[in-house]
Design an enzyme around this catalytic site. Structure first.
Site, PDB file in Angstrom:
ATOM      1  N   GLY A  21       0.874  -1.182   0.000  1.00 14.33           N
ATOM      2  CA  GLY A  21       0.000   0.000   0.000  1.00 14.33           C
ATOM      3  C   GLY A  21       0.907   1.228   0.000  1.00 14.33           C
ATOM      4  O   GLY A  21       2.075   1.156  -0.406  1.00 14.33           O
ATOM      5  N   ILE A  66       2.333   2.800   2.509  1.00 11.72           N
ATOM      6  CA  ILE A  66       3.532   2.671   3.354  1.00 11.72           C
ATOM      7  C   ILE A  66       4.485   1.631   2.755  1.00 11.72           C
ATOM      8  O   ILE A  66       5.696   1.861   2.657  1.00 11.72           O
ATOM      9  CB  ILE A  66       3.139   2.314   4.806  1.00 11.72           C
ATOM     10  CG1 ILE A  66       2.363   3.484   5.431  1.00 11.72           C
ATOM     11  CG2 ILE A  66       4.374   1.973   5.648  1.00 11.72           C
ATOM     12  CD1 ILE A  66       1.757   3.211   6.786  1.00 11.72           C
ATOM     13  N   HIS A 111       5.761   2.303  19.266  1.00 11.31           N
ATOM     14  CA  HIS A 111       4.742   2.734  18.294  1.00 11.31           C
ATOM     15  C   HIS A 111       4.932   4.211  17.921  1.00 11.31           C
ATOM     16  O   HIS A 111       4.030   5.024  18.093  1.00 11.31           O
ATOM     17  CB  HIS A 111       3.332   2.480  18.835  1.00 11.31           C
ATOM     18  CG  HIS A 111       2.306   2.358  17.740  1.00 11.31           C
ATOM     19  ND1 HIS A 111       1.195   1.570  17.836  1.00 11.31           N
ATOM     20  CD2 HIS A 111       2.212   2.935  16.497  1.00 11.31           C
ATOM     21  CE1 HIS A 111       0.465   1.662  16.737  1.00 11.31           C
ATOM     22  NE2 HIS A 111       1.064   2.491  15.905  1.00 11.31           N
TER      23      HIS A 111
END
Ligand code: DGY
Length: 359
Positions: free
Chosen positions: A192, A194, A325
């Site tokens: 996709g 990313i 994260h």
């Protein structure tokens, strides 16, 4: 000035004060769920009044009042959510029925300040007539940078090296070699936005070839000279890759996708990188593969649970590089995400089509 004129001016002034009070009360309230959301979001939500002040009607519709949560907990969100027209959701706390019920039926717009939306029950929200947007694309570069950072850090044993220096156990005769990215075969699961940005970056590292898998061949794949491997043949990608990057959304289909069987097919010299969601990986299987030398190393920006408990076994492994994260955590990227979320919210409240709606 005559008495009549004075009376006229005073009544206009009083009228304006009353009107402004009515307008103030009519302003849609937007709850911002995190105090770190860049100011540009609140400014946009509040300032659109200056663009539209020409008409009282527009003034009422376009100017929002913002309420910002200071302590990001479900309890605090619950205590401020009643009566809001829109939510700027910048938290991984799930937006469940308890919160939706507490908000009330006037809630019309949910702007997620994230690309991922696995923490949201999209069907339930749509059923309630609430529009939803997310922030794809604007974070592609930052997350792809993070993936490359983790790949290099894991393949070149960044964590081990740092620990050796800090503990006074740096022994120059102990070579502790890493793995090269130049000349390697790279496997990208999910090409996709990313995944493509990761591939573009890796070309500069002189990789030998890029393979990718997913539901269908992508035009971006051709542009990047990457070879498509259909999902039902993805074993070959797992077996041939020296670096595997996971870049898929978390869905029922992808949950636990990287399991024992997956890791047992990887090369012993291969590096595994995950910047998508922790739950895509069976973490016990990953720990086993890392401990048993089934794979060389892993670089993870996401894990299960988050935050990871300090006594989690992942933290004891020398061949894992972890980030909390932080994929999109740069000043410019978070500003772009905040701006896009606010713009979506304004569109949603004005009844216009969203810029980046969740389908
Ligand atoms: C997202 O936006 O989904 C990312 O995981 C945030 O880092």
């Amino acid at each position: 000035m005559t008495y009549v004129n004075k009376l006229f001016l005073v009544s206009i002034a009083v009228g304006l004060v009353i009107a402004s009070k009515i307008v103030d009360n009519a302003k849609p309230k937007v709850l911002i769920t995190n105090s770190y959301v860049p100011n540009i979001a609140a400014d946009l939500l509040k300032e659109c009044v200056t663009n539209c002040i020409i008409s009282l009607h527009l003034f009422i519709i376009f100017s929002c009042e913002t309420i910002t949560i200071q302590n990001e907990t479900k309890e605090e969100i619950l205590s401020h959510i009643r009566g809001v027209s829109a939510l700027l959701w910048a938290t991984h706390i799930g937006l469940d029925n308890e919160l939706l019920d507490a908000a009330g039926p006037q809630l019309k717009m949910l702007g997620l300040m994230s690309a991922g939306y696995n923490h949201i029950d999209v069907a339930e929200i749509k059923k309630r007539g609430i529009k939803i947007s997310n922030t794809p694309k604007v974070l592609n570069a930052a997350v792809a940078d993070t993936a490359v950072l983790l790949a290099l850090a894991a393949s070149r044993r960044l964590r081990e090296g740092r620990v050796l220096i800090e503990s006074g156990r740096w022994n120059p005769s102990d070579w502790l070699l890493g793995q090269d990215i130049a000349g390697s075969t790279v496997g990208i699961i999910g090409l996709g936005g990313i995944g493509s940005a990761i591939a573009r970056r890796l070309l500069a590292f002189e990789v030998k070839q890029i393979l990718y898998t997913g539901h269908r061949e992508k035009p971006e794949g051709k542009e990047l000279d990457a070879k498509f491997v259909p999902l039902n043949e993805s074993d070959s990608l797992i077996k041939e890759s020296d670096f595997i990057f996971v870049s898929v959304p978390l869905t029922n289909e992808t949950e636990g996708m990287c399991n024992d069987e997956f890791f047992s097919k990887m090369k012993k010299t291969a590096v595994f990188v995950n910047t998508s969601r922790g739950q895509v990986v069976d973490q016990k299987a990953l720990v086993k593969a890392l401990k048993g030398g089934q794979i060389f190393a892993a670089g993870l920006d996401v894990m299960t649970p988050e935050p990871l408990p300090v006594n989690d076994e992942l933290l004891t492994l020398p061949n894992v590089v972890l980030l909390p994260h932080w994929g999109s955590a740069t000043v410019k990227t978070r500003e772009a995400m905040a701006k896009l979320t606010a713009e979506n919210i304004i569109k949603g409240l004005k009844g216009e089509p969203l810029i980046t709606p969740i389908p």
